[in-house]
Design a protein around this motif. Structure first.
Motif, PDB file in Angstrom:
ATOM      1  N   THR B  46     -22.468  56.613  15.017  1.00  0.00           N
ATOM      2  CA  THR B  46     -22.727  56.128  16.367  1.00  0.00           C
ATOM      3  C   THR B  46     -22.765  54.608  16.394  1.00  0.00           C
ATOM      4  O   THR B  46     -22.194  53.966  17.287  1.00  0.00           O
ATOM      5  CB  THR B  46     -24.071  56.688  16.875  1.00  0.00           C
ATOM      6  OG1 THR B  46     -23.967  58.104  16.935  1.00  0.00           O
ATOM      7  CG2 THR B  46     -24.425  56.137  18.234  1.00  0.00           C
ATOM      8  N   LEU B  49     -19.363  53.073  16.629  1.00  0.00           N
ATOM      9  CA  LEU B  49     -18.794  53.048  17.980  1.00  0.00           C
ATOM     10  C   LEU B  49     -19.505  51.999  18.844  1.00  0.00           C
ATOM     11  O   LEU B  49     -18.858  51.255  19.588  1.00  0.00           O
ATOM     12  CB  LEU B  49     -18.925  54.422  18.648  1.00  0.00           C
ATOM     13  CG  LEU B  49     -18.173  55.594  17.998  1.00  0.00           C
ATOM     14  CD1 LEU B  49     -18.140  56.782  18.948  1.00  0.00           C
ATOM     15  CD2 LEU B  49     -16.762  55.201  17.596  1.00  0.00           C
ATOM     16  N   ARG B  50     -20.802  51.940  18.707  1.00  0.00           N
ATOM     17  CA  ARG B  50     -21.552  50.960  19.512  1.00  0.00           C
ATOM     18  C   ARG B  50     -21.176  49.535  19.140  1.00  0.00           C
ATOM     19  O   ARG B  50     -21.096  48.664  20.009  1.00  0.00           O
ATOM     20  CB  ARG B  50     -23.054  51.179  19.337  1.00  0.00           C
ATOM     21  CG  ARG B  50     -23.545  52.488  19.949  1.00  0.00           C
ATOM     22  CD  ARG B  50     -24.954  52.821  19.496  1.00  0.00           C
ATOM     23  NE  ARG B  50     -25.893  51.818  19.967  1.00  0.00           N
ATOM     24  CZ  ARG B  50     -26.555  51.907  21.114  1.00  0.00           C
ATOM     25  NH1 ARG B  50     -26.390  52.966  21.873  1.00  0.00           N
ATOM     26  NH2 ARG B  50     -27.371  50.957  21.485  1.00  0.00           N
ATOM     27  N   MET B  53     -17.932  48.691  20.690  1.00  0.00           N
ATOM     28  CA  MET B  53     -18.114  48.469  22.131  1.00  0.00           C
ATOM     29  C   MET B  53     -18.923  47.193  22.418  1.00  0.00           C
ATOM     30  O   MET B  53     -19.009  46.764  23.551  1.00  0.00           O
ATOM     31  CB  MET B  53     -18.918  49.641  22.698  1.00  0.00           C
ATOM     32  CG  MET B  53     -18.245  50.613  23.621  1.00  0.00           C
ATOM     33  SD  MET B  53     -16.542  50.377  23.999  1.00  0.00           S
ATOM     34  CE  MET B  53     -16.624  49.588  25.579  1.00  0.00           C
ATOM     35  N   SER B  75     -19.581  43.337  26.125  1.00  0.00           N
ATOM     36  CA  SER B  75     -19.113  44.715  26.236  1.00  0.00           C
ATOM     37  C   SER B  75     -18.310  44.956  27.512  1.00  0.00           C
ATOM     38  O   SER B  75     -17.400  45.781  27.524  1.00  0.00           O
ATOM     39  CB  SER B  75     -20.276  45.690  26.129  1.00  0.00           C
ATOM     40  OG  SER B  75     -21.220  45.444  27.134  1.00  0.00           O
ATOM     41  N   TYR B  85     -15.802  54.371  26.415  1.00  0.00           N
ATOM     42  CA  TYR B  85     -16.813  54.897  25.495  1.00  0.00           C
ATOM     43  C   TYR B  85     -17.575  56.038  26.141  1.00  0.00           C
ATOM     44  O   TYR B  85     -18.046  55.947  27.271  1.00  0.00           O
ATOM     45  CB  TYR B  85     -17.760  53.744  25.141  1.00  0.00           C
ATOM     46  CG  TYR B  85     -18.993  54.098  24.360  1.00  0.00           C
ATOM     47  CD1 TYR B  85     -18.912  54.785  23.151  1.00  0.00           C
ATOM     48  CD2 TYR B  85     -20.249  53.705  24.808  1.00  0.00           C
ATOM     49  CE1 TYR B  85     -20.050  55.075  22.420  1.00  0.00           C
ATOM     50  CE2 TYR B  85     -21.397  53.982  24.082  1.00  0.00           C
ATOM     51  CZ  TYR B  85     -21.293  54.671  22.888  1.00  0.00           C
ATOM     52  OH  TYR B  85     -22.425  54.938  22.169  1.00  0.00           O
ATOM     53  N   CYS B  86     -17.668  57.147  25.403  1.00  0.00           N
ATOM     54  CA  CYS B  86     -18.467  58.282  25.861  1.00  0.00           C
ATOM     55  C   CYS B  86     -19.619  58.441  24.881  1.00  0.00           C
ATOM     56  O   CYS B  86     -19.427  58.844  23.747  1.00  0.00           O
ATOM     57  CB  CYS B  86     -17.593  59.530  25.881  1.00  0.00           C
ATOM     58  SG  CYS B  86     -18.507  61.031  26.201  1.00  0.00           S
ATOM     59  N   PRO B  87     -20.842  58.055  25.281  1.00  0.00           N
ATOM     60  CA  PRO B  87     -21.936  57.955  24.306  1.00  0.00           C
ATOM     61  C   PRO B  87     -22.485  59.318  23.875  1.00  0.00           C
ATOM     62  O   PRO B  87     -22.314  60.317  24.585  1.00  0.00           O
ATOM     63  CB  PRO B  87     -22.995  57.166  25.071  1.00  0.00           C
ATOM     64  CG  PRO B  87     -22.736  57.451  26.498  1.00  0.00           C
ATOM     65  CD  PRO B  87     -21.266  57.671  26.639  1.00  0.00           C
ATOM     66  N   LEU B 158     -13.400  56.241  22.781  1.00  0.00           N
ATOM     67  CA  LEU B 158     -14.385  56.455  21.724  1.00  0.00           C
ATOM     68  C   LEU B 158     -15.304  57.587  22.182  1.00  0.00           C
ATOM     69  O   LEU B 158     -16.018  57.446  23.174  1.00  0.00           O
ATOM     70  CB  LEU B 158     -15.222  55.189  21.491  1.00  0.00           C
ATOM     71  CG  LEU B 158     -14.494  53.853  21.350  1.00  0.00           C
ATOM     72  CD1 LEU B 158     -15.490  52.731  21.073  1.00  0.00           C
ATOM     73  CD2 LEU B 158     -13.459  53.921  20.240  1.00  0.00           C
ATOM     74  N   ASP B 160     -18.313  60.156  21.196  1.00  0.00           N
ATOM     75  CA  ASP B 160     -19.375  60.406  20.223  1.00  0.00           C
ATOM     76  C   ASP B 160     -19.887  61.832  20.371  1.00  0.00           C
ATOM     77  O   ASP B 160     -20.581  62.142  21.331  1.00  0.00           O
ATOM     78  CB  ASP B 160     -20.504  59.390  20.409  1.00  0.00           C
ATOM     79  CG  ASP B 160     -21.391  59.296  19.183  1.00  0.00           C
ATOM     80  OD1 ASP B 160     -21.345  60.224  18.345  1.00  0.00           O
ATOM     81  OD2 ASP B 160     -22.113  58.290  19.042  1.00  0.00           O
TER      82      ASP B 160
END
Ligand SMILES: Nc1ncnc2c1ncn2[C@@H]1O[C@H](COP(=O)(O)OP(=O)(O)OP(=O)(O)O)[C@@H](O)[C@H]1O
Ligand SMILES: [Mg+2]
Lengths: 640, 235
Positions: B46, B49-50, B53, B75, B85-87, B158, B160
Motif C-alpha cells: 500500500t 502505491l501511496r 501517488m 498528488s 488511485y483506488c485505495p 493503481l 489496492d
C-alpha cells in the motif's frame, strides 16, 4: 379569555420584538453559516469572523463617505475586498498552522481580530458611525397591526436567500460535492486531481466574504463601530455550539430561531434577553452535547487538544529552586525600585496567568472564559468588604469561593466537549457572567464598586499603606504559586499530564479523565479568583473591565507569551502585559493592536514563549558544551 | 510501442513520521501490462502505491510516469498527469451519494468511460445511484471505488486489493473488468493478497518484502515457482 389577552403584551410591541429578533437572527445565521463552512474544511474556528463582519460594514461606510459609492455597489465590493483580504490571511498565516493543533488557528485569528478592531477603533473611534438606509428601501409598509420598515424586510429576505443559496451550492452542486469531499477526506480528494489547497483558500475567502456581506447589510441597522464584531461573535459561537458545528442547515436554522427567541425574551422577560442564548446553550450541552444538528463523531476526535503544551520541557529541581529563590528575592526588593501599585498589578496578573497555565499548560484545555473567575471574584470581594464589612482575608475567601462555584458550573458544562468547543463554550459562559454583571444591582454597572476599603489584615496591619499592601499581595501570590507547583508535582498532576499527552490512553488505564479535568478546572478557577480578589483590594475597585472577554484574552496572552507549560513563563508574560497596559496606556487602542500582534507572532514562530524558547536555547548551549569534545568530528549532534 | 515503460520506479523510499516503510523499491510497468505487487501484511505494498501517488508524508527516489519525473509533484498534479488511485480502504465519501462519488474525480484525459458504460458494467450502482455513500455494502463500495476512476481517462490505474472481502461472484466480475480495461489498453498496477486471483489477470508479479522488491515472477513461471511464492507470502 380576555384575562389571558391582558397578560400578553400589546401586539405592536410583540411584533416589533419579533421583527428585531428575526433581524438579529438573520445576522446570526449568516455568520454561523460562514463559520460552519470554514470550520468544516479548515478545521479552525475563525475568531476573526466578527472583525471581518465589522470590516464589511466599515468598507461600506468608507465607500460612501469618501468615494460616494452607495449601498448596492457596496453590497458587492465590500465582500470582494474583505474576502480577498481573507484569502491573503489564509495563504500567509493559516496555511502553515494546519499541521498543528486546531487551537493555534483559533489563537491566530483571535490575534487578527484584536489587531483589526484596534486599528479601526484608532481610526474611527468607538462611537457609532451612522450609515443611511439606501433610498430605494426607505420607508415602511403599514401592515395594519404594525409598521414594517422596508429595509428590515429586505434584510430578512435577503439573508434567508443568501443562506439558502449557500446551502444549495454546498449540498446540491458539483462544486459543493468537491467541498464536501475535501472536508471529509482532503488527502484522497487531492489524489483525484482536485487542487484542495486552492479550494481551502477560496472557501476561507468565501466564508469571510459572507461575513462582510452581513456587515454591509447590518450597517444601516446597527451603525458601524469597531466593536460591532466582537459583540456579535460570542453570541454566534453560542449559536454554533447549539446548532452543532458540522451542519449547514443547523447553522441557518439555529441562527434564525435563536434570534427569534431572543426577541421574544425581550417581550416577556427583558432581564434575560442578553443571556437567554447562553442559557439555551448550557441546556443543549446537558441534553445533547454534540449540538442539535451535530454529529458527535468527527468533532470530538480525542488527542487533538494537547499540542499547545510545551512538551519535552522538563525542569530540573535546581531550576525550580533557582526560579523560586530569584522570584522571592526580586519580589522582596522590587518595591524599593518600582512603583508598588504597578508591582501589585503584575502580581495579580501573574497569579491569574499561573492559574490559567495550570489548565492550558498541564491539562491542555484552552479556556476563553477565565475573566468570569477573575472579575467575578473581584466583585464578590469588593462587595463583601465594602457592604458587609468583611475583613480583607475573609473578603478574599468569599471571592475565591464564588470563583470556585462558578468554575464548578463552567467546568461541569464545558468538559463535555474538547478543544475548540471547550474554548467557545467557556467564552460564551463567561459572556453570560459579563451580561449578568452589567445588569445586577450590586455591581453598579459602568461605575463598578468603587472606594473598596483595604481594611486591616487580622485587625493589625493597615493595608492602606502601599508597602504593607504590597507585601500582603506578594505573600498571597507566593502561596498561590506554591500551591500550583505542588499540584503539578503531585500524583494528581501526573495524571493531568497523562490526560494532556494522550487522553484515550489515560482512559484505558482506568482514569476517569473527566473527573480529573473538572477538578483541575475548579482549581484553576479558585486561583484565578484569588488573583481577582486581590485586584479588587489593590485598586479598591471592581469593574466591568475585569469580567470582560478581553481579560480572558489577557490570561491567554500572558501565558503563551511567557511560555505555556513553564513555571516562570506566566510571570514573565504578566510583567510584559501589565507593563504594556501601564506604560502604553496613552496609546489607547494601539495597545489592543500590539496585543493582537503579539498573539500572531507567538503563534506563528514563537510557540514555546519567551521562557520556553530560552530554556531550549539554554539546553542547546549546555548540550553543545558537554558533547562538543566527544563528537567533534561528527556533525550529527548539532543537526538533531 | 508496446514495450515502453509507463511507470518506472527507482529507489523509492517513504516515511510515516520518523519511521521508514519503503527502503528503495525499484520496478517498472510497461504499456498495457497488468502487474501485481504481492507480499505479506505490512510488507509495504500500500505504501508503494501511496508513494507513487504522493500521499505519504515524505518520499524520495524516482517515479517516472510516461517519461516524466513525478517525485516532486503534489498528488493533484500526479493525478492530472494521468494516474488514478483506488485505495485499499475504498475511500467512499459518506457525505456524497453514489453518483456524486462517481462524478467526483475530474476527467484528466479523453478516452475514459462514460457514465452509462460504467452503469452497464456495474448495474448495482445504477440502482443505488441516489444512495448516500455511507449506506452502501462493502461490495458496493468496492465497485464504486473502482468505477469512480474509470471515468477520468487516466492511463495508469493503481488498484489496492480490489477483491478484498468480496463474494466469489464479485471477484469474478472484477477480474472481467480488469481484463476489459486491459483490452482497452490501460495499464494496471494491482496490489493483491489473493495470489490465485492475481495469477488469472497479471502479466508479471513483484514480490515486496520489508519495503523492497524481493523478486519478480513472470506469468509463465507462476506455476513452477509457486513453492517459492508460498515461501515469500508465508502461506
Ligand atoms: N499511517 C501509517 N503510519 C505509520 N506507519 C504505517 C502507516 N501505514 C502503514 N505503516 C507501516 O508501514 C509498513 C507498510 O505498510 P503497508 O500498509 O504499506 O503494508 P501492506 O503491504 O499494504 O500491508 P497489507 O497487506 O496489510 O495491506 C507497515 O509496517 C506499517 O506498519
Ligand atoms: Mg495494504
Amino acid at each position: 379569555m380576555s384575562a389571558i389577552l391582558d397578560l400578553l403584551p400589546p401586539l405592536p410591541a410583540l411584533f416589533g420584538q419579533i421583527l428585531i429578533g428575526l433581524i438579529n437572527g438573520s445576522f446570526y445565521a449568516m455568520l454561523s453559516l460562514g463559520l460552519a463552512v470554514i470550520f468544516g474544511l479548515l478545521n479552525i474556528v475563525n475568531f476573526a469572523h466578527g472583525a471581518q463582519y465589522m470590516l464589511g460594514g466599515l468598507c461600506a461606510y468608507i465607500l460612501l463617505k469618501y468615494f460616494g459609492v452607495g449601498y448596492w455597489p457596496a453590497l458587492l465590493i465590500a465582500p470582494v475586498v474583505v474576502g480577498a483580504f481573507g484569502v491573503l490571511l489564509e495563504r500567509l498565516f493559516l496555511r502553515p498552522l494546519y499541521r498543528l493543533d486546531h487551537l493555534y488557528g483559533m489563537l491566530l485569528t483571535f490575534g487578527v481580530a484584536l489587531v483589526m478592531e484596534g486599528l479601526v477603533r484608532n481610526q474611527y473611534g468607538s462611537t457609532g458611525n451612522p450609515y443611511p438606509e439606501p433610498p430605494s428601501l426607505a420607508g415602511a409598509w403599514n401592515l395594519g397591526f404594525m409598521y414594517l420598515p422596508v429595509y428590515r424586510a429586505w434584510v430578512i429576505i435577503a439573508s434567508l436567500g443568501v443562506c439558502l443559496a449557500t446551502w444549495y451550492v454546498i449540498e446540491r452542486t458539483r462544486l459543493g460535492a468537491y467541498l464536501r469531499a475535501a472536508t471529509e477526506n482532503p488527502k484522497l480528494t487531492r489524489a483525484f486531481g482536485i487542487n484542495v489547497p486552492r479550494m481551502v483558500m477560496l472557501t476561507y475567502g468565501g466564508g469571510v466574504a459572507l461575513a462582510a456581506l452581513a456587515g454591509v447589510m447590518a450597517a444601516p441597522i446597527y451603525q458601524v463601530t469597531a466593536q460591532m464584531g466582537s459583540e456579535i461573535i460570542i453570541v454566534v459561537f453560542a449559536v454554533v455550539v447549539i446548532g452543532g458545528m458540522g451542519s449547514i442547515i443547523g447553522a441557518i436554522v439555529s441562527g434564525f430561531v435563536l434570534g427569534l427567541v431572543e426577541g421574544l425574551t425581550k417581550v416577556f422577560y427583558p432581564e434575560a434577553s442578553t443571556t437567554v442564548v447562553f442559557i439555551i446553550m448550557a441546556i443543549v450541552l446537558l441534553v445533547r452535547p454534540a449540538g442539535l444538528f451535530g454529529a458527535a463523531t468527527r468533532t470530538t476526535a480525542a488527542g487533538e487538544s494537547h499540542a499547545t503544551a510545551a512538551s519535552g520541557l522538563r525542569l530540573s529541581p535546581p531550576t525550580v529552586r533557582n526560579v523560586t529563590i530569584a522570584l522571592i528575592a526580586t519580589g522582596v526588593l522590587a518595591p524599593w525600585v518600582v512603583y508598588p501599585v504597578f508591582l501589585m498589578k503584575v502580581l495579580c496578573f501573574a497569579l491569574f496567568a499561573c492559574a490559567f497555565n495550570l489548565l492550558l499548560g498541564y491539562v491542555g484545555l484552552l479556556s476563553f472564559g477565565h475573566a468570569a473567575f477573575y472579575g467575578g471574584a473581584s466583585y464578590i470581594t469588593a462587595h463583601a468588604v465594602k457592604m458587609w464589612g468583611f475583613d480583607p482575608l475573609l473578603g478574599i475567601l468569599a471571592g475565591v469561593l464564588a470563583a470556585g462555584i462558578l468554575g464548578l458550573v463552567f467546568g461541569w458544562l464545558a468538559i463535555r466537549r474538547q478543544g475548540i468547543y471547550f474554548a467557545m463554550i467557556t467564552l460564551a459562559l463567561a459572556q453570560m457572567v459579563y451580561f449578568s454583571a452589567v445588569q445586577a444591582e450590586f455591581t453598579h454597572n459602568d461605575e463598578g464598586i468603587q472606594a473598596v476599603p483595604r481594611g486591616h489584615l487580622l485587625g493589625l496591619v493597615d493595608l492602606g499603606n502601599a508597602l504593607n499592601m504590597y507585601y500582603f499581595v506578594f505573600a498571597v501570590f507566593l502561596l498561590g504559586f506554591w500551591l500550583i507547583h505542588r499540584i503539578i508535582d503531585s500524583p494528581f498532576g501526573g495524571v493531568l499530564k497523562a490526560v494532556r499527552e494522550n487522553e484515550p490512553r489515560a482512559i484505558s488505564l482506568g482514569y476517569d479523565t473527566d473527573h480529573y479535568k473538572l477538578v483541575a478546572f475548579v482549581l484553576s478557577a479558585l486561583l484565578s479568583g484569588m488573583a481577582g480578589a486581590l485586584d479588587a483590594l489593590v485598586f479598591q475597585l471592581a469593574s466591568l473591565t475585569n469580567v470582560h472577554w478581553t481579560m480572558s484574552g489577557h490570561a491567554i496572552l500572558m501565558t503563551i507569551l511567557g511560555g505555556v507549560g513553564t513555571l516562570a513563563g506566566p510571570i514573565v508574560g504578566a510583567l510584559i502585559v501589565a507593563g504594556m497596559e501601564n506604560y502604553l496606556a496613552t496609546l489607547g487602542a494601539w495597545v489592543t493592536v500590539i496585543d493582537g500582534a503579539i498573539f500572531i507572532v507567538c503563534v506563528m514562530m514563537f510557540r514555546r514563549g519567551i521562557v520556553g524558547e530560552a530554556a531550549v536555547l539554554l539546553r542547546k548551549v549546555r548540550l553543545k558544551r558537554k558533547t562538543e569534545p566527544v563528537l567533534a568530528p561528527s556533525t550529527k549532534g548539532a543537526t538533531s | 510501442m508496446p514495450d515502453a515503460d509507463v511507470l518506472d520506479v527507482r529507489d523509492l523510499c517513504a516515511w510515516y513520521g520518523d519511521s521508514q516503510s519503503l527502503h528503495g523499491a525499484s520496478f517498472n510497468v510497461r504499456q498495457g501490462e497488468v502487474v501485481t505487487l504481492l507480499g505479506r501484511n505490512g510488507a509495504g505494498k500500500t505504501t508503494t502505491l501511496r508513494a507513487i501517488m504522493g500521499i505519504v508524508e515524505r518520499r524520495s527516489g524516482s517515479v517516472c510516469y510516461d517519461g516524466r519525473e513525478c517525485i516532486a509533484l503534489s498528488s493533484d498534479r500526479i493525478a492530472r498527469a494521468g494516474i488514478a488511485y483506488c485505495p485499499e480502504e475504498r475511500g467512499i465519501y459518506a457525505s456524497l451519494d453514489v453518483e456524486e462519488n462517481l462524478l467526483l474525480p475530474p476527467v484528466v484525459a479523453p478516452g475514459g468511460m462514460t457514465i452509462s458504460e460504467i452503469y452497464e458494467l456495474f448495474p448495482n450502482l445504477q440502482e443505488r445511484r441516489r444512495s448516500q455513500g455511507s449506506k452502501l455494502s462493502g461490495g458496493e463500495q468496492q465497485m464504486l471505488a473502482i468505477a469512480r476512476i474509470l471515468r477520468t481517462g487516466a492511463k495508469l490505474l493503481l488498484l489496492d486489493e480490489p477483491t478484498e472481502g468480496l463474494a466469489p461472484i464479485i471477484v469474478e466480475l472484477i477480474g472481467r473488468v480488469i481484463q476489459n480495461l486491459k483490452a482497452r489498453g490501460l495499464t494496471i498496477l494491482l496490489v493483491e493478497q489473493n495470489a490465485r486471483f492475481a495469477a488469472t489477470v497479471a502479466d508479471r508479479h513483484y514480490i515486496i518484502e520489508n519495503g523492497r522488491v524481493a523478486d519478480m515472477i513472470a506469468a509463465q513461471e507462476f506455476d513452477e515457482r509457486s513453492e517459492k511464492l508460498s515461501a515469500y507470502l508465508g502461506v
